[in-house]
Design an enzyme around this catalytic site. Sequence first.
Site, PDB file in Angstrom:
ATOM      1  N   ILE A 100      -3.872   1.493 -48.996  1.00  0.00           N
ATOM      2  CA  ILE A 100      -4.642   1.124 -47.808  1.00  0.00           C
ATOM      3  C   ILE A 100      -5.012  -0.352 -47.812  1.00  0.00           C
ATOM      4  CG2 ILE A 100      -5.530   3.440 -47.419  1.00  0.00           C
ATOM      5  CD1 ILE A 100      -8.115   2.664 -48.730  1.00  0.00           C
ATOM      6  N   GLU A 101      -4.891  -1.018 -48.960  1.00  0.00           N
ATOM      7  CA  GLU A 101      -5.169  -2.445 -49.023  1.00  0.00           C
ATOM      8  C   GLU A 101      -3.970  -3.271 -48.542  1.00  0.00           C
ATOM      9  OE1 GLU A 101      -7.690  -4.416 -49.729  1.00  0.00           O
ATOM     10  OE2 GLU A 101      -9.136  -2.806 -50.042  1.00  0.00           O
TER      11      GLU A 101
END
Length: 441
Positions: A156-157
């Site tokens: 998700i980063e």
Amino acid sequence: MMKKTILMMMAMLPMGLMAQIEVTDLEDEEDEIEVIDEEGRKEEFDFPEALTDANLDSLMSQYMSKTYLSTDNGCTMLSENPQFDREVYVDRLRRMPTVMEMPYNEVVRSCIDRYMVRLRRQVSYMLGAANFYMPIFEQALDTYQLPLELKYLPIIESALNPTAVSRVGATGLWQFMLATGKAYGLEVTSLRDDRRDPVKSSMAAARYLRDLYNIFGDWNLVIAAYNCGPENINRAIRRSGGNRDYWAIYPYLPKETRGYVPAFIAANYAMTYYCEHGICPMTSKLPAKTDTVMVSRNITFQQVAQACNLDVDMVRSLNPVYRRDVVPGFTELSPLRLPVGDVARFIDMEDSIYALSGQQVMKRDEVEIEERVAAAPKQTTIKRNSRTKRTQTAKAVHVAVKRGDTLGAIARRNHTTVAKIKKLNGLRGDNIRVGQSIRVK
């Protein structure tokens, strides 16, 4: 405008909040979800930047994803996502071997749907890339005795893109800001950015996550703080009256952080249950085993690839830490990561590679400043017996080359430059011989 509307009871959320809300996923505002309660109050949260279609499509178009990942012909990928009841998701999340809390609610469900419906192709890519990166993440987390499910945080980063840069400048797999990266020992120069180094950045991220846990003592708050910083979490805790539960301080968090923990839960779900949703991982062609050699000279990726008969893009993919395709070995011993089978070849050819780098200098170590060329000697006119005679006031000066002389030494003795001597004598190289007459002025 296409909308997906889900009516839910807030009682389904942890902490048993009791307002009926509407969750709206806006198709034309792909990074945002809107929540409207029964009194018409609007609440919004953002998907993490790496979850947007545009971000992942950009990632998919990169050379590495096109060249080093390919479709697995032995797996049939479904074109549509199978539908499951709420109870199935609750049960699957409960069964995952995690120490971190993985609860279900409709916000989590929206994030799961994001992966399994709109981002199916991109999830296939990330599953392929995960085969290369997950062992690195797991080793770093295990070193600091952290929950291994944190290995999905880079999904998700950065969507597992080591060169990803966010709109605010966060860089690398773990999306370190410059100041935070330097605080955890990640060096950043014009040639090198340790935030893009999978191993170094993973160790730094593990230390940072450990420090955040020592502050908050709750993993949901830790990963929320990883997204927006400890100051914002402490502010939300104060505004909530001192409550230290993520779902209780949820309304007081920045918009993206409200979607961050649900997205993290959804990422764990997607990477665990992709088969049940008919998603096939791509096959990675990146080498399963790599090793590093320490380089003591400045060399380019092109020189390494040429000497070792490697694809320069392979060298680039294995060494994202270097920003200009240059390994700055002169600054300090610098690691170069190569496939295991090519490390011995590099060591055997190291001298010739360094010799090649010497011939193709990337930056000049010394330069000579060309002095202005003197004006042509003035001519003096002397009148004698009604005749005009022209004489020159300057004379040519020659010296004989002695044993051990160089052009540089001759230039210094005669207060001139090598460039001038070469020009006066029509020399192209630096070779001179003993006894040779050299004009110096």
